[in-house]
Design a protein around this motif. Structure first.
Motif, mmCIF file in Angstrom:
data_model
loop_
_atom_site.group_PDB
_atom_site.id
_atom_site.type_symbol
_atom_site.label_atom_id
_atom_site.label_comp_id
_atom_site.label_asym_id
_atom_site.label_seq_id
_atom_site.Cartn_x
_atom_site.Cartn_y
_atom_site.Cartn_z
ATOM 1 N N GLU A 13 31.806 24.106 25.589
ATOM 2 C CA GLU A 13 32.492 23.160 24.500
ATOM 3 C C GLU A 13 33.600 22.734 25.122
ATOM 4 O OE1 GLU A 13 33.271 26.619 21.966
ATOM 5 O OE2 GLU A 13 31.573 26.192 20.229
ATOM 6 N N GLU A 14 34.247 23.261 26.284
ATOM 7 C CA GLU A 14 35.289 22.657 27.093
ATOM 8 C C GLU A 14 34.845 21.448 27.637
ATOM 9 O OE1 GLU A 14 37.641 25.170 29.598
ATOM 10 O OE2 GLU A 14 37.520 26.877 28.171
ATOM 11 N N GLN A 66 28.995 34.046 24.384
ATOM 12 C CA GLN A 66 30.145 33.456 24.102
ATOM 13 C C GLN A 66 31.057 32.686 25.075
ATOM 14 O OE1 GLN A 66 31.645 32.961 20.754
ATOM 15 N NE2 GLN A 66 29.559 33.482 20.456
ATOM 16 N N LYS A 67 31.182 33.345 26.026
ATOM 17 C CA LYS A 67 31.866 32.917 27.167
ATOM 18 C C LYS A 67 31.124 31.580 27.728
ATOM 19 C CE LYS A 67 34.281 34.291 31.164
ATOM 20 N NZ LYS A 67 34.580 35.434 32.274
ATOM 21 N N LYS A 100 29.118 29.470 26.046
ATOM 22 C CA LYS A 100 29.510 28.606 24.972
ATOM 23 C C LYS A 100 30.652 27.861 25.004
ATOM 24 C CE LYS A 100 28.765 27.983 19.814
ATOM 25 N NZ LYS A 100 28.412 28.910 18.575
ATOM 26 N N GLU A 101 31.734 28.825 25.223
ATOM 27 C CA GLU A 101 33.196 28.369 25.218
ATOM 28 C C GLU A 101 33.185 27.402 26.192
ATOM 29 O OE1 GLU A 101 35.591 31.828 25.371
ATOM 30 O OE2 GLU A 101 35.269 32.256 23.171
#
Length: 1852
Positions: free
Chosen positions: A643-644, A636-637, A639-640
């Motif tokens: 995404e940024e 998740q980290k 991926k985030e």
């Protein structure tokens, strides 16, 4: 008995009793064993033979008593055992658990309509378990479902050859009955047939004895005859240690775990223990292991998982079908032990006890293939799981969608693993076809879900395969190889696969459809059922018995649901039927599978038309009962963070993204690349001016790049890479790559489609030969689309390319701006290196710019070396045409992930590291494989551009980088590859010429019939012929004499050519990879590693150097001419340093030997010098040097490069030793000659000493007793001394006075006109010969000489007319004067001639000074022949110069003045040296020097001293000078060693010395010193060493003084020790003074030169202790005085050194190559005289420094020779009238041919600064200017002295 047993038979005339072993009657009951297919029987209360059968699996093999038709019999049920044990060893657990008492029959139960493969092998199974003798007791029992089926059995038997064969084996014994077995009549007939069977066997039953006999025969076929048989399998080794198992141990206890395996045990069996907790990583699997190189089946279970993963990486779909082969060694050690019992007991034990105990591990259930896959999946980390799923997808296998945890059963949805799965398909709508390519997790498709209710005879997975792909097992099913009943990890797993249409009429479905398969019974996997039914468009259920309550509930729910439902009934034979609500039923029984498939497919299509619902993998994330792997915090980290980054990329026009966010790699970078390439292709006159302008422009571009700084995207990216942990970073990069692909896929697809359409139109116009504006416009549009395509491609490689450009611009600006205050970006390379270590590729060549970011790649490699160490790598590169499968092949071979789609071909070149496991490093001798993937040759993107040149560059670059290059050829016919082959051959030819030795293999891709051996042989022959043909063509271009390919590289056409099958087994998109292709990849991989063992790996630092060298050479038009192997140069420089140490060690040893030998000669201990003696003395040092040299060549890190110079160095050392020995021998022989020449004088001296001693003694005795003070004694002695000397030397002739100058005049006059000699003496021009600037008065031009000759001839003709003679004389005089002035003016203008004469003059003077220095005048005296030697040398050198330069003639005055000048120099030196010789050898002078010594003797005797005291003091007096000279000699050697150690300039090789000379010159800024260095380098080197010596003495006075006094103390102690030794030996041997003196002298023979002591009173010396004390005390007093004399270093007389330190160093450093570059006068830096190979220097100079100018002008040249040699300009060699292109400078003559001048665009600040700093001095010196074509670029003036000095460390 019978009536009692049947007293209450029950309604079915059959009853269950206790197990047979509990039979209360105690009578033997007949036993029947039933084996076969359980699906042929329906169990239940009505079944007369089996009954309810509510028993566990463990109890099923125990006999149970049944009453059948009034008969009691024991029934043993082993149904399905033949399927379960099909893959087990012959001696299995079933036969081990049967009771072998009284078996009457073996009943083989089959259902005719559903005969399986296992059923067909049932009899083989029975024979393998019970022996061949079991067949007479076998009967087949056919069951039927319906009554009418019974009537057709006979016909079916006749029509089925398999059944006929089975019946034949069973003696045609069979029976039929219904599946329920509830028909009394049929059962009664069965019992009767059993009785008949017993009757046929003579009332005999199958017994234990028969079993053992069969068992023995079976084992004899398996186990070697020598193996003994026992009841229990034990290990021979264990039995030998007395550790065998207990014979009575129950087999059930040992096999319990095997019969009921659990996941943990499975993991242990697969060698995955602990991996479930500590997951396997991708790096673990990708590394090269022994397992990855094996092509055979694994021999043990522990290897199955590893082999599965390795084969999966190679896209071999047969990975699922891996089975083990038992290791024969295990069988060899197996021993069968027999414990004999009576037949009855043995029978009971065999059938009713599970006591047979087989060796542990020899009786395991086979591991199900899908268990292997799932075990590997469960034990992998998320990245490896993703790789596994990606490879499964490539193999066209179903992918795990819902996966229950093997321990908790919690369901996981591995969405992360699908992220890199991309599918392409083609749909046709209204006649128009369109391509679709999507990441599968984004695809919105209908989904068809398949379930099973209960146990059904049909295979659901097999049926699904027939729907999707009839030729490939997309879903694994029960009939696949590797299937077994012990499946453990698949129950509850949901797999998904997609049908992908190809846009053809044969497509089964018009669009992409997902198919999900739930493994296992729905009843136990209800969560999965709920999920699938919710998501599906159509539900398909297979069922046999729908009446079960649980099943009814499920079916009711499906029936009532809105989704279409298709029910497949295994016991129904009806066709398809349906309802209006979309519910269908299809029967499967007795139906052709093809028909069923067709009906099912049509039904699904109808259902999909009615159901618009679609399914996407992302929808599963919303379901609460399952967990998703992407929920992991690290994922998740990452991926985030990704995404940024993606938030920056929100532009609609994709092709503008890079321009905005990655500005440094766009036009600026491309412009920089073009300018950089232009630097190597300069044209015109002032090349350095052009070069400077281009370099300025490049710096400006770099500044522009730097001004852009980090875009928002790049800042965020860098920050993210710094902050994230390793795993988070990996997730981040994966996510970013996924998001970028998603962002660009659709737009790129549209652009490709647009490009294809436009290209089609252009082709159509070309066919019509259309040259209109429409054609031009279309081509322009095509180019625009192509540019858009290039701009729209946006991937991770572009982001890291931007990072590289940002770093390069930072480095450029930082280097040129000293006040740089911007952000430090030096950490960028480390970030990239960390990513490479984790598996990310590094872009070596930018494919868009066709250029290498050299600074960036070099910096990254440096950081990689810091992280990994300088690891050994085997570089494997690949070359071939575009889209020929290069990347695919590398991906399959090493599990890499290079881009492989045709729409996204590799651009440029990328490298990736593949680790070698520890186990393989020793064998392979390298640590990593460095794989280089490249763009294809003949790339479409370059169509119309310089494709051939680009391909040549790429091929040369790739082949040069690799230890091995794979040349990929698409197709079988080499003729079609003529261009490619020529490019490849040319590249290999270039490698041979630059001494790189890569190997190659040719890969023929997409070959049809690769098994046709003859065809392949023919193909190999054609390839060999084509390669030879291409070699001849390439040889012409490369100026080579190679005739065939084997002349270029070692090539074996049998071993180095591989044929590859086509990649796909069928037509995409549904075709799986061809297994033959995977096998070919494995064979190629093995062949590569086999060849790699013979190749020499390189280190990462060597790879970096080669990478740089290749690219720098490729930038030039002539690769071979331009290639400079910097690594080789660096290694050679290092070798030179070591070579200097070895030579110094030998030289120092020879100097020590010379010193010792010199002392021996002077002491009269050595009369002759033999070379063998010198060899013996130097032997130890020579052996040490040889050992050190051998160790260096064998163990140095670059030994592979060094090996080429080993023999040369060994020879040079050998020659040096020979030279030193000959030189030392010559010197020592001269000493002997000198000593012999002094022998007469020595005899005289002996006589003088005896007489003087006696006279002094007599005089002293006369005066003894009278009291005289010192003054009176001195006066008395002086009165008689002169008289004594006169008397002693009255017969000695007086010394003649020499006149060197007069001798010189006489010699010169003898070969010249005397008048001319005196004229030159009067004019005294000769005195300034070394300072002349103009030599015009010494030169006669050729034409002028001819004119003079003609005038003399004309004057002779006119002599007969006196009047005309006068006129003629006047005219010719005027003409001659004017002509002379004109010619002399012209000659003055030609300053180069004058400079040459100037340097010739200085060189001759320098040479004669050396001759003067080496003349032994001080030892042998002056001889007039020395003058002749000097003048002869001057004449010879002038004559040689005149022969080489024919443009003008030198007047005889030049030679005459030069001889006079040399003799003038010699006269002072000769006079001074001869004076020294005379002082040493004139008896009067000699005796005068001895006066103090004899006065001491006189005084001592006067004062009553004994002979011993006198002798002692005399000896001390004589020793003083010898000790002092020995100290000087020792100090000279020690001081030389100390200077080499302490002075950086002298602590290295000649190149290092030159660097310090250049630094010193820059610091002093003395132009005259520069002139000497440029034109007289050897002389300047000598002066520099002398200066350094004087400087060292001055700056380190205390250190030198300490060294000198230390040696003084050491010599004093050695002499005192010798006194002690001589005293003790003389006393011990009762010797006399003669013995004492002999022993004393012998002990000091090597230490110092002892003067002979003349003493006639030896017999008076008897007290040797007193003598020793006198000498020791006297010596100490004398040395104490000497110590006091040397208070400072100035007190050390440097002239007293026999071998001066500076002369020793000059000899050491200057015995090297002194050739100068013919253009710029740079000195060859080779430290070996007469070295092999070309002359070379690290960097050259501005040609104007040497006076080089442009012909016809006064312009000094401002070009570097390393620049002009890559231009199209020409030059006049040696002042000739013919020109030579600089590129072909070697053709200009021997001087030029022996030089290697490689193009170099380095900055070289030193000489640029020098030219700017001393411009005026140079112009005045050469009388020319830096103007016009020689104008100095303004950029040069920016360099400071600090820049110049600092640059020396970079280049030297």
């Amino acid at each position: 008995m019978e009536a009692e047993a049947m007293s209450d038979p029950g309604p079915d005339d059959a009853m269950d009793t206790q197990p047979a072993t509990d039979n209360p009657s105690g009578l033997q009951v007949p036993t029947v064993v039933l084996f076969g297919n359980s699906s042929a029987v329906t169990s239940g209360s009505e079944n007369l033979l089996f009954g309810q059968e509510q028993v566990t699996k463990e109890q099923a093999h125990f006999p149970r008593t049944r009453v059948v038709s009034g008969r009691i019999m024991s029934v043993i049920n082993v149904l399905d055992s033949h399927e379960e044990d099909l893959y087990l060893d012959p001696m299995d657990h079933v036969s081990g658990q049967l009771d072998l008492k009284n078996i009457q029959a073996f009943i083989y139960v089959l259902q005719l309509e559903q005969l399986t493969d296992a059923d067909k092998l049932g009899l083989e199974w029975l024979q393998s378990r019970f022996g061949e003798s079991v067949l007479p007791y076998v009967m087949i029992l056919f069951t039927y479902e319906r009554e009418e089926d019974c009537d057709t059995i006979i016909d079916d038997l006749k029509n089925n050859s398999v059944l006929e064969e089975l019946l034949k084996k069973c003696g045609d014994r069979y029976h039929t009955c219904c599946r329920n077995m509830n028909n009394q009549s049929e059962m009664r007939t069965l019992v009767e047939k059993i009785d008949h069977l017993v009757s046929e066997n003579n009332q005999h039953c199958y017994t234990a004895e028969m079993y053992h006999t069969g068992l023995k025969l079976t084992n004899q076929r398996i186990i070697q005859p020598r193996v003994k048989m026992e009841i229990t399998y034990t290990s021979a080794k264990t039995a030998g240690r007395g550790q065998g198992r207990t014979p009575g141990l129950d087999m059930r206890e040992l096999t319990k775990s095997e019969e009921n395996p659990n996941p943990e045990q499975l993991f242990v069996r697969l060698n995955l223990k602990g991996k479930y907790q500590n997951k396997m990583k991708t790096s673990d699997i990708l590394q090269v292991t022994n397992l990855s190189l094996r092509s055979e089946e694994p021999s043990v279970e522990e290897d199955i998982a590893g082999v599965f993963l390795q084969r999966l990486l190679m896209m071999d779909y047969r990975a699922r079908y891996i089975t083990t082969e038992e290791v024969s060694n295990n069988t060899d050690e197996a021993v069968l032990s027999i414990e004999y019992k009576d037949d009855c007991d043995e029978f009971d034990e065999f059938f009713f006890k599970k006591s047979l105990n087989f060796e542990e591990g020899s009786h395991k259930h086979p591991i199900h293939s899908m268990d292997v896959q799932m075990a590997a999946f469960h034990c992998s980390d998320s990245f490896l799981k993703q790789l596994i799923v990606t490879k499964l997808s490539q193999c066209q296998y179903a992918l795990p969608l819902l996966v229950p945890d093997p321990f908790t059963r919690k369901i996981e949805f591995p969405l992360w693993t699908f992220q890199q799965v991309c599918k392409s398909w083609k749909i046709t709508d209204s006649g128009k076809s369109s391509n679709k390519t999507k990441p599968i997790y984004q695809a919105e498709t209908p989904m068809v879900a398949f379930f099973r209710l209960g146990s059904v005879s049909s295979s659901k997975s097999q049926l699904m395969n027939s729907l999707i792909n009839e030729k490939h097992n997309t879903f694994f099913h029960r009939h696949c190889p590797g299937s077994s009943r012990t499946r453990l990890l698949m129950d509850g797993v949901v797999e998904i696969a997609w049908y992908l249409p190809s846009g053809k009429s044969t497509d089964h479905f018009p669009d992409c459809v997902a198919f999900c398969n739930l493994h296992g019974d729905v009843e136990t996997n209800k969560d999965q059922l709920e999920i699938l039914t919710e998501m599906s468009s159509v539900n398909v259920v297979l069922l046999a018995d729908s009446k079960k309550q649980e099943y009814m509930e499920i079916l009711q729910k499906l029936w009532k649901g809105p989704k279409s439902l298709i029910c497949l009934f295994s016991e129904d034979d009806s066709g398809v039927s349906g309802t209006k609500t979309g519910k269908y039923r299809i029967g499967l029984k007795d139906r052709n599978q093809s028909d069923v498939t067709k009906e099912l497919r049509k039904t699904i299509k109808d259902c999909l038309c009615k159901s618009p619902s679609t399914f996407s993998l992302k929808h599963l994330c919303k379901i609460k009962v399952i967990t998703t792997d992407e929920e992991a915090p690290e994922c998740q980290k990452g991926k985030e963070a990704a995404e940024e980054i993606m938030r920056f990329l929100n532009e609609k026009e994709l092709y503008k993204l890079k321009e905005k966010h990655l500005p440094c790699q766009g036009k600026l970078w491309h412009d920089w690349c073009e300018i950089n390439k232009d630097l190597y292709r300069l044209q015109g006159d002032n090349l350095e001016m052009q070069k400077s302008k281009k370099q300025t422009e490049m710096k400006r571009i770099r500044e522009q790049q730097h001004n852009y700084g980090l875009s928002g995207l790049m800042k965020k990216l860098i920050y993210t890479l710094i902050c994230l942990e390793e795993n988070e970073k990996s997730y981040f990069l994966k996510w970013l790559g996924i998001f970028l692909d998603n962002c660009t896929t659709d737009d790129l697809s549209a652009l490709h489609h647009e490009y294809d359409e436009k290209w089609t139109k252009v082709l159509a116009l070309k066919k019509k030969h259309d040259k209109s504006d429409k054609m031009i416009h279309s081509q322009t549009q095509l180019e625009e689309i192509s540019e858009k395509l290039k701009a729209a491609t946006f991937g991770l490689e572009h982001i890291f390319r931007e990072m590289g450009q940002i770093y390069e611009s930072f480095r450029s600006v930082q280097a040129h701006k000293k006040d740089y205050i911007y952000e430090d970006l030096s950490f960028f390379p480390k970030l990239a290196a960390d990513l490479i270590k984790s598996g990310l590729p590094l872009e070596l060549m930018d494919g868009d710019a066709a250029h290498v970011p050299l600074v960036w790649v070099s910096a990254v490699l440096d950081e990689l070396i810091k992280i990994l160490g300088d690891q050994r790598v085997f570089v494997l590169s690949v070359l071939g045409i575009q889209s020929s499968g290069k990347s695919t092949m590398l991906n399959a071979m090493f599990g890499l992930q290079f881009a492989v789609s045709a729409g996204r071909c590799t651009r440029g070149a990328f490298m990736q590291l593949v680790k070698v496991s520890e186990e393989m490093k020793a064998e392979l001798k390298f640590d990593y494989i460095l794989v280089v993937d490249t763009e294809g040759l003949r790339a479409l993107e370059l169509a119309g551009k310089s494709t051939r040149n680009h391909d040549n560059e790429l091929a040369t670059f790739v082949i040069g980088l690799g230890n091995m290059t794979l040349v990929n050829i698409f197709g079988e016919n080499p003729a079609e590859m003529q261009d490619i082959l020529q490019i490849v051959v040319q590249a290999f030819l270039r490698m041979k010429k630059v001494r790189l030795r890569p190997s190659c293999m040719f890969i023929h891709q997409n070959v049809g019939d690769i098994t046709a051996g003859e065809k392949n042989m023919e193909g190999r022959r054609r390839l060999q012929e084509k390669l030879d043909e291409m070699t001849k063509l390439a040889a012409k271009e490369e100026d080579s004499h190679a005739e065939c390919f084997s002349d270029v590289i070692a090539f074996n056409v049998q071993e180095d050519v591989q044929y590859f099958a086509q990649l796909w087994e069928g037509s995409p998109p549904m075709a799986p990879p061809n297994p033959c292709y995977s096998r070919n990849v494995q064979e190629l991989k093995n062949a590569i590693f086999k060849k790699s063992m013979k190749s020499q790996a390189i280190t990462l630092s060597q790879f970096k150097a080669r990478f740089s060298d290749l690219w720098n050479a490729l930038l030039n038009e002539n690769f071979v001419f331009s290639f400079k192997n910097t690594l080789e140069i660096a290694v050679y420089r290092k070798l030179e340093t070591e070579f200097g140490k070895w030579t110094w060690s030998l030289r120092r040893t020879m100097l020590d030997i010379e010193e010792k030998m010199h002392n021996r000669i002077e002491n009269g201990k050595l009369e002759k010098i033999e070379e063998k003696d010198l060899y013996a003395h130097v032997k130890t040092t020579r052996e040490e040097v040889n050992k050190s040299m051998k160790l260096y060549f064998e163990e140095e890190g670059d030994k592979e490069i060094l090996i080429q110079w080993q023999v040369r160095c060994e020879n040079k050392i050998k020659h040096l030793v020979e030279h030193l020995i000959k030189e030392t021998k010559t010197k020592l022989n001269e000493v002997i000659q000198q000593r012999n020449a002094r022998e007469k004088f020595k005899n005289n001296k002996k006589e003088y000493h005896e007489k003087l001693f006696n006279m002094s003694k007599v005089l002293a005795l006369k005066l003894k007793g009278t009291e005289k003070n010192e003054k009176v004694l001195k006066q008395e002695f002086d009165k008689v001394w002169d008289k004594w000397v006169t008397e002693l030397t009255q017969d000695t002739p007086s010394e003649k006075t020499i006149d060197v100058w007069n001798d010189a005049i006489q010699f010169i006059s003898s070969s010249n006109e005397e008048a001319l000699v005196y004229e030159r003496l009067v004019q005294k021009n000769y005195t300034n010969m070394d300072k002349l600037e103009s030599f015009s008065h010494y030169i006669i031009l050729k034409k002028h000489e001819e004119l003079c000759e003609k005038s003399e001839h004309k004057k002779g003709e006119m002599a007969r007319t006196p009047a005309l003679v006068s006129v003629w004389n006047t005219v010719t005089a005027v003409f001659r004067d004017g002509n002379n002035q004109q010619k002399e003016s012209q000659s003055v203008k030609n300053l180069q001639d004058h400079m040459q004469l100037k340097y010739l003059t200085k060189q001759i003077i320098q040479e004669t000074e050396g001759m003067i220095k080496n003349m032994k005048i001080a030892k042998l005296g002056y001889k007039d022949s020395y003058i002749q030697e000097l003048t002869d040398h001057v004449k010879h050198r002038v004559k040689w110069y005149q022969a080489e330069n024919k443009r003008f003639k030198l007047k005889k005055e030049f030679t005459l003045d030069l001889c006079l000048h040399v003799c003038d120099l010699a006269k002072h030196r000769f006079t001074e040296l001869h004076k020294g010789f005379r002082d040493t050898n004139d008896p009067r002078l000699y005796l005068e020097k001895q006066k103090p010594q004899y006065y001491t003797v006189f005084r001592n005797y006067c004062r009553g001293a004994t002979a011993t005291a006198v002798f002692g003091e005399l000896l001390c007096s004589n020793l003083e000078s010898s000790i002092l000279q020995a100290v000087y000699n020792k100090t000279a050697l020690d001081l030389t060693t100390q200077m080499r150690s302490n002075m950086p300039a002298l602590n290295g090789n000649r190149s290092n010395l030159e660097k310090h000379i250049l630094k010193s010159l820059a610091e002093e800024e003395d132009f005259e010193e520069y002139v000497e260095y440029i034109h007289f380098p050897q002389q300047h080197f000598q002066h520099f060493i002398e200066e350094k010596f004087n400087q060292y003495i001055t700056q380190n006075g205390n250190l030198v003084l300490k060294l000198f006094k230390g040696n003084l103390k050491d010599k004093e102690q050695r002499v005192i020790n010798s006194v002690h030794i001589a005293t003790e030996d003389t006393k011990k041997n009762s010797g006399d003074a003669h013995m004492w003196l002999r022993r004393f002298s012998n002990s000091l023979t090597d230490e110092l030169s002892c003067k002979e002591i003349i003493c006639v009173d030896y017999k008076e010396i008897t007290d040797f202790d007193f003598l020793g004390k006198i000498i020791s005390d006297g010596l100490r007093n004398m040395m104490s005085k000497q110590h006091k004399k040397f208070n400072s270093v100035k007190d050390i007389k440097m002239e007293n050194f026999r071998n001066k330190p500076d002369e020793i160093l000059i000899e050491h450093f200057c015995r090297c190559c002194w050739e100068q570059c013919p253009f710029c006068y740079a000195i060859c830096t080779n430290t070996m005289e007469d070295h092999d190979g070309d002359h070379s220097v690290p960097f050259h100079r501005v040609n104007g420094v040497s006076g080089f100018s442009t012909r016809g002008t006064t312009n000094l040249c401002a070009d570097f020779c390393t620049t002009v040699v890559q231009s199209d300009r020409q030059f006049y060699p040696n002042k000739s009238d013919w020109t030579v292109p600089y590129k072909q400078y070697r053709t200009a003559g021997d001087t030029f041919a022996k030089w290697s001048i490689t193009p170099d665009n380095s900055e070289l600040p030193y000489w640029k600064w020098f030219v700017c700093r001393f411009q005026k001095d140079l112009e005045n010196h050469y009388k020319k200017t830096f103007q016009g074509h020689g104008q100095i670029p303004d950029e040069w003036r920016k360099y400071t002295k600090e820049d110049a000095v600092g640059s020396l460390d970079l280049y030297i």
